[in-house]
Design a protein around this motif. Sequence first.
Motif, PDB file in Angstrom:
ATOM      1  N   VAL A  13      33.371 -12.120 -41.748  1.00 32.83           N
ATOM      2  CA  VAL A  13      32.262 -11.230 -41.409  1.00 32.83           C
ATOM      3  C   VAL A  13      32.012 -11.303 -39.906  1.00 32.83           C
ATOM      4  N   LEU A  14      32.155 -10.153 -39.240  1.00 27.95           N
ATOM      5  CA  LEU A  14      31.920 -10.090 -37.801  1.00 27.95           C
ATOM      6  C   LEU A  14      30.471  -9.739 -37.479  1.00 27.95           C
ATOM      7  N   LYS A  15      29.918  -8.792 -38.259  1.00 24.66           N
ATOM      8  CA  LYS A  15      28.593  -8.274 -37.931  1.00 24.66           C
ATOM      9  C   LYS A  15      27.894  -7.810 -39.199  1.00 24.66           C
ATOM     10  N   VAL A  16      26.629  -8.144 -39.332  1.00 22.60           N
ATOM     11  CA  VAL A  16      25.807  -7.642 -40.429  1.00 22.60           C
ATOM     12  C   VAL A  16      25.150  -6.363 -39.933  1.00 22.60           C
ATOM     13  N   LEU A  17      25.448  -5.238 -40.592  1.00 25.86           N
ATOM     14  CA  LEU A  17      24.991  -3.929 -40.124  1.00 25.86           C
ATOM     15  C   LEU A  17      23.626  -3.538 -40.672  1.00 25.86           C
ATOM     16  N   GLY A  18      23.295  -3.969 -41.882  1.00 19.86           N
ATOM     17  CA  GLY A  18      21.998  -3.617 -42.445  1.00 19.86           C
ATOM     18  C   GLY A  18      22.010  -3.680 -43.954  1.00 19.86           C
ATOM     19  N   ARG A  19      20.841  -3.372 -44.547  1.00 16.95           N
ATOM     20  CA  ARG A  19      20.696  -3.426 -45.995  1.00 16.95           C
ATOM     21  C   ARG A  19      20.722  -2.014 -46.553  1.00 16.95           C
ATOM     22  N   THR A  20      21.286  -1.895 -47.758  1.00 23.06           N
ATOM     23  CA  THR A  20      21.389  -0.589 -48.389  1.00 23.06           C
ATOM     24  C   THR A  20      21.167  -0.750 -49.886  1.00 23.06           C
ATOM     25  N   GLY A  21      21.251   0.334 -50.620  1.00 18.85           N
ATOM     26  CA  GLY A  21      20.979   0.285 -52.058  1.00 18.85           C
ATOM     27  C   GLY A  21      19.552   0.710 -52.343  1.00 18.85           C
ATOM     28  N   ASN A  22      19.263   0.994 -53.605  1.00 21.55           N
ATOM     29  CA  ASN A  22      17.928   1.460 -53.990  1.00 21.55           C
ATOM     30  C   ASN A  22      16.841   0.448 -53.668  1.00 21.55           C
ATOM     31  N   THR A  23      17.127  -0.824 -53.894  1.00 25.78           N
ATOM     32  CA  THR A  23      16.123  -1.861 -53.653  1.00 25.78           C
ATOM     33  C   THR A  23      16.482  -2.750 -52.471  1.00 25.78           C
ATOM     34  N   GLY A  24      17.511  -2.404 -51.727  1.00 28.84           N
ATOM     35  CA  GLY A  24      17.891  -3.197 -50.566  1.00 28.84           C
ATOM     36  C   GLY A  24      18.620  -4.477 -50.922  1.00 28.84           C
ATOM     37  N   ASN A  25      19.241  -4.511 -52.086  1.00 28.15           N
ATOM     38  CA  ASN A  25      19.900  -5.749 -52.522  1.00 28.15           C
ATOM     39  C   ASN A  25      21.369  -5.811 -52.107  1.00 28.15           C
ATOM     40  N   VAL A  26      21.862  -4.833 -51.367  1.00 26.59           N
ATOM     41  CA  VAL A  26      23.245  -4.807 -50.903  1.00 26.59           C
ATOM     42  C   VAL A  26      23.236  -4.812 -49.381  1.00 26.59           C
ATOM     43  N   THR A  27      24.105  -5.618 -48.781  1.00 31.13           N
ATOM     44  CA  THR A  27      24.193  -5.717 -47.332  1.00 31.13           C
ATOM     45  C   THR A  27      25.496  -5.105 -46.866  1.00 31.13           C
ATOM     46  N   GLN A  28      25.417  -4.278 -45.834  1.00 30.41           N
ATOM     47  CA  GLN A  28      26.625  -3.670 -45.285  1.00 30.41           C
ATOM     48  C   GLN A  28      27.089  -4.517 -44.101  1.00 30.41           C
ATOM     49  N   VAL A  29      28.371  -4.907 -44.136  1.00 29.16           N
ATOM     50  CA  VAL A  29      28.920  -5.796 -43.117  1.00 29.16           C
ATOM     51  C   VAL A  29      30.225  -5.232 -42.569  1.00 29.16           C
ATOM     52  N   GLN A  30      30.542  -5.615 -41.341  1.00 32.85           N
ATOM     53  CA  GLN A  30      31.836  -5.287 -40.745  1.00 32.85           C
ATOM     54  C   GLN A  30      32.689  -6.543 -40.835  1.00 32.85           C
ATOM     55  N   VAL A  31      33.883  -6.406 -41.421  1.00 34.52           N
ATOM     56  CA  VAL A  31      34.761  -7.563 -41.618  1.00 34.52           C
ATOM     57  C   VAL A  31      36.084  -7.346 -40.895  1.00 34.52           C
ATOM     58  N   GLU A  32      36.695  -8.463 -40.520  1.00 38.78           N
ATOM     59  CA  GLU A  32      38.002  -8.465 -39.868  1.00 38.78           C
ATOM     60  C   GLU A  32      38.955  -9.255 -40.747  1.00 38.78           C
ATOM     61  N   PHE A  33      40.116  -8.677 -41.027  1.00 43.14           N
ATOM     62  CA  PHE A  33      41.086  -9.364 -41.872  1.00 43.14           C
ATOM     63  C   PHE A  33      41.644 -10.571 -41.149  1.00 43.14           C
ATOM     64  N   MET A  34      41.846 -11.661 -41.896  1.00 44.69           N
ATOM     65  CA  MET A  34      42.331 -12.905 -41.308  1.00 44.69           C
ATOM     66  C   MET A  34      43.807 -12.800 -40.927  1.00 44.69           C
ATOM     67  N   ASP A  35      44.591 -12.029 -41.685  1.00 45.80           N
ATOM     68  CA  ASP A  35      46.017 -11.941 -41.388  1.00 45.80           C
ATOM     69  C   ASP A  35      46.322 -10.910 -40.301  1.00 45.80           C
ATOM     70  N   GLU A  36      45.526  -9.838 -40.196  1.00 43.64           N
ATOM     71  CA  GLU A  36      45.701  -8.825 -39.156  1.00 43.64           C
ATOM     72  C   GLU A  36      44.396  -8.748 -38.373  1.00 43.64           C
ATOM     73  N   SER A  37      44.294  -9.467 -37.293  1.00 39.55           N
ATOM     74  CA  SER A  37      43.008  -9.575 -36.605  1.00 39.55           C
ATOM     75  C   SER A  37      42.578  -8.281 -35.924  1.00 39.55           C
ATOM     76  N   SER A  38      43.473  -7.307 -35.787  1.00 42.20           N
ATOM     77  CA  SER A  38      43.096  -6.069 -35.119  1.00 42.20           C
ATOM     78  C   SER A  38      42.428  -5.068 -36.071  1.00 42.20           C
ATOM     79  N   ARG A  39      42.500  -5.288 -37.375  1.00 43.75           N
ATOM     80  CA  ARG A  39      41.961  -4.322 -38.338  1.00 43.75           C
ATOM     81  C   ARG A  39      40.587  -4.757 -38.832  1.00 43.75           C
TER      82      ARG A  39
END
Length: 68
Positions: A13-39
Amino acid sequence: MEGAAQDVKLAKVLKVLGRTGNTGNVTQVQVEFMDESSRTIIRNVKGPIREGDILTLLEWEREARRLR
């Protein structure tokens, strides 16, 4: 069941972008793959999460829509 372990990818997990879902129980995150660090992709995560956590992704081709 032994073959299932090969069908996962690790992502950090690189960055936590915010909460989503009807009740805010889901978090949207930006992730970087461990095997391909550019993606990086955006995923929705349920449960407690913070920057630097490692996720095990069973499905890694689909990307979540961004928050508005």
